[in-house]
Design a protein around this motif. Sequence first.
Motif, short mmCIF file in Angstrom:
data_model
loop_
_atom_site.label_atom_id
_atom_site.label_comp_id
_atom_site.label_asym_id
_atom_site.label_seq_id
_atom_site.Cartn_x
_atom_site.Cartn_y
_atom_site.Cartn_z
N SER A 224 39.58 34.76 -4.47
CA SER A 224 38.71 34.08 -4.91
C SER A 224 38.64 32.70 -3.84
O SER A 224 38.01 31.78 -4.30
CB SER A 224 38.87 33.27 -6.48
N ASP A 225 39.17 32.86 -2.81
CA ASP A 225 39.21 31.64 -1.74
C ASP A 225 39.59 30.40 -2.28
O ASP A 225 39.11 29.30 -1.73
CB ASP A 225 37.55 31.68 -1.31
N ARG A 226 40.68 30.47 -3.26
CA ARG A 226 41.46 29.30 -3.55
C ARG A 226 42.67 29.33 -3.06
O ARG A 226 43.68 29.37 -3.54
CB ARG A 226 41.54 29.20 -5.09
N PHE A 227 42.34 29.01 -1.81
CA PHE A 227 43.71 29.16 -0.83
C PHE A 227 44.79 27.74 -1.11
O PHE A 227 46.01 28.13 -0.83
CB PHE A 227 43.32 29.35 0.66
N LEU A 228 44.21 26.76 -1.53
CA LEU A 228 45.13 25.76 -1.75
C LEU A 228 45.92 26.09 -2.96
O LEU A 228 47.15 25.93 -2.94
CB LEU A 228 44.44 24.14 -2.12
N ALA A 229 45.37 26.33 -4.15
CA ALA A 229 45.94 26.83 -5.24
C ALA A 229 46.79 28.06 -5.02
O ALA A 229 47.84 27.94 -5.79
CB ALA A 229 44.86 27.11 -6.31
N ALA A 230 46.44 28.90 -4.23
CA ALA A 230 47.29 30.23 -3.95
C ALA A 230 48.81 29.66 -3.11
O ALA A 230 49.52 30.04 -3.51
CB ALA A 230 46.46 30.98 -2.88
N ALA A 255 44.77 33.64 5.47
CA ALA A 255 44.11 32.16 5.51
C ALA A 255 43.89 31.89 7.20
O ALA A 255 42.78 31.46 7.35
CB ALA A 255 45.02 31.19 5.03
N LEU A 256 44.68 32.11 8.15
CA LEU A 256 44.25 32.06 9.31
C LEU A 256 43.38 33.00 9.91
O LEU A 256 42.36 32.69 10.56
CB LEU A 256 45.50 32.05 10.40
N SER A 257 43.43 34.10 9.60
CA SER A 257 42.37 35.39 10.02
C SER A 257 40.99 34.98 9.57
O SER A 257 39.81 35.36 10.01
CB SER A 257 42.84 36.59 9.90
N THR A 258 40.90 34.33 8.20
CA THR A 258 39.67 34.19 7.55
C THR A 258 39.26 32.48 7.79
O THR A 258 38.25 32.30 7.06
CB THR A 258 39.65 34.65 6.01
N ARG A 259 40.05 31.83 8.32
CA ARG A 259 39.92 30.64 8.39
C ARG A 259 39.60 29.65 7.15
O ARG A 259 38.64 28.86 6.77
CB ARG A 259 38.54 30.20 9.35
N ARG A 260 40.34 30.13 6.06
CA ARG A 260 40.41 29.29 4.87
C ARG A 260 41.53 28.36 4.78
O ARG A 260 42.62 28.83 4.06
CB ARG A 260 40.30 30.24 3.88
N ARG A 261 41.25 27.31 5.50
CA ARG A 261 42.31 25.94 5.14
C ARG A 261 43.72 26.51 5.19
O ARG A 261 44.51 26.13 4.25
CB ARG A 261 42.11 25.32 3.56
N PRO A 262 44.28 26.96 6.39
CA PRO A 262 45.68 27.18 6.55
C PRO A 262 46.41 26.27 6.61
O PRO A 262 47.54 26.43 6.29
CB PRO A 262 45.48 28.22 8.02
N ALA A 263 46.08 25.39 7.06
CA ALA A 263 47.11 23.85 7.12
C ALA A 263 47.22 23.46 5.75
O ALA A 263 48.51 23.51 5.72
CB ALA A 263 46.45 22.96 8.10
N TRP A 264 46.38 23.62 5.02
CA TRP A 264 46.88 23.29 3.55
C TRP A 264 47.49 24.20 2.70
O TRP A 264 48.31 23.81 1.91
CB TRP A 264 45.24 23.03 2.70
N LEU A 270 54.88 26.41 1.75
CA LEU A 270 56.10 26.40 2.42
C LEU A 270 56.69 24.81 1.95
O LEU A 270 57.99 24.50 2.19
CB LEU A 270 56.02 26.11 4.06
N GLY A 271 55.90 23.65 1.85
CA GLY A 271 56.39 22.61 1.44
C GLY A 271 57.09 22.37 -0.02
O GLY A 271 57.94 21.77 -0.22
N ILE A 272 56.50 23.07 -0.91
CA ILE A 272 57.10 23.00 -2.23
C ILE A 272 58.40 23.52 -2.42
O ILE A 272 59.44 22.96 -2.87
CB ILE A 272 56.16 23.79 -3.26
N PRO A 273 58.78 24.69 -1.52
CA PRO A 273 60.21 25.24 -1.75
C PRO A 273 61.14 24.18 -0.89
O PRO A 273 62.26 24.13 -1.41
CB PRO A 273 60.33 26.65 -0.83
N LEU A 274 60.60 23.68 0.09
CA LEU A 274 61.42 22.59 0.90
C LEU A 274 61.81 21.30 -0.05
O LEU A 274 62.79 20.85 0.02
CB LEU A 274 60.86 22.18 2.27
N LEU A 275 60.66 20.82 -0.90
CA LEU A 275 60.84 19.77 -1.81
C LEU A 275 61.85 19.94 -2.72
O LEU A 275 62.71 19.31 -3.21
CB LEU A 275 59.49 19.60 -2.27
#
Length: 397
Positions: A224-230, A255-264, A270-275
């Motif tokens: 659904s193009d909700r990559f941040l929620a994903a 996300a990179l191949s479709t340019r859908r906010r890959p950084a977010w 990756l940040g949530i497991p590290l936290l």
Amino acid sequence: MTFGTIGRIATDLRPRLLDAAFYALCAVFAAVTALTSTLLPHRAWGQVVWIGYTAGAVLVLLIARWRVIPLLFAATALLPLLIESIQRAAGRTDRAQEEVLVVERMGDRLVHTGTPYLSHDAIAALPEPDRLMGYAPYQPGMAVFGLPRAAFGEAWWTDARVWFAVATVFCLLWTLRLLAFSTRAIPLAQSVAVLPLCTLTLATGGDDLPVLALCLLALALSASDRFLAAGVAVGLAGALKLFALPVALVLLVLALSTRRRPAWFAATALGIPLLALLPALLVDADAYLENAVRFPGGHGLVTSPAQSPLPGYLIASALPAGRTVALALLLLAGAVIALQLLRNPPRSSGRAAAYIAAGLTAAIMLTPATRFGYLLYPVAFLAFWWSQHKTREPVPA
């Protein structure tokens, strides 16, 4: 009656007959489990659910296919879970698999020591028969499911499996809602809510089901193009088990191949497991390594019981330097899949699910210490691919 009407009836009847055959096979599996399993929680599951599967094989011929699935889930997962958790609270010690106790002890340790893990020395100090149960080979977030028992004591509703089920149902319903409960999503619902690999696991152990459900939710959100929620969903899964890491990496490529906010996406996935990991590392980093790295890697004080006779285990146990050979084959398979992923990156969540299924199947088959039960992951991801594989892939922005 016209030929068109006959054709429509036949078209509607065919999937019902397939469902009926599937549910009948599930009933046979449950009956065999009830009669032959050496694991008492599994045997108790089979004694309860073979009737539900048999009834489902009949009901699917009479009522809508979608209506049968929640009934079967209630009869083959929730009902035996409720029975076993009540019996366990009443004093039965043979009504839960070991991982349930491990997770509950993680919650208790987290409350009292600040980390869900025992150190190497603390495990070594245990009597030898108790050392296996001293290990907690999960990520720190899994301890959350043990907090109800740590806070409120022994009761049926503080059983970790109850909370595994709550999380699983919530994520699965959200996933199916995103997929609009379409007919093509029925195999996905069946793979999590009906397949014995999942219902047996949820009723007797259950720790894999929230991880799987969160990963499926991440795939549906990405569709659904909700990559941040994903990213949040797969990040939460990664805080529970490392099985979610391949899912996060493949979705990052998507996300990179479709340019859908890959950084977010990367920041959350990756940040949530590290936290989640940070407090355990600050309290006792070596305890985490002992439980989550050395023990699963075969370097703990005791051997992991995950030894199903799959190719990796057979190679490791039958050949000279077999463990090295199995790990080399695993690395080779991973390299081939990674190369294909980079050369032909997924452009849809369905294609991403296919890559994930291939990677996890290779890992499960070739890892020296593994279990048949882990196959519930690739089966569900293949079912997600099936629900999506005719969807047009998006054009990059």
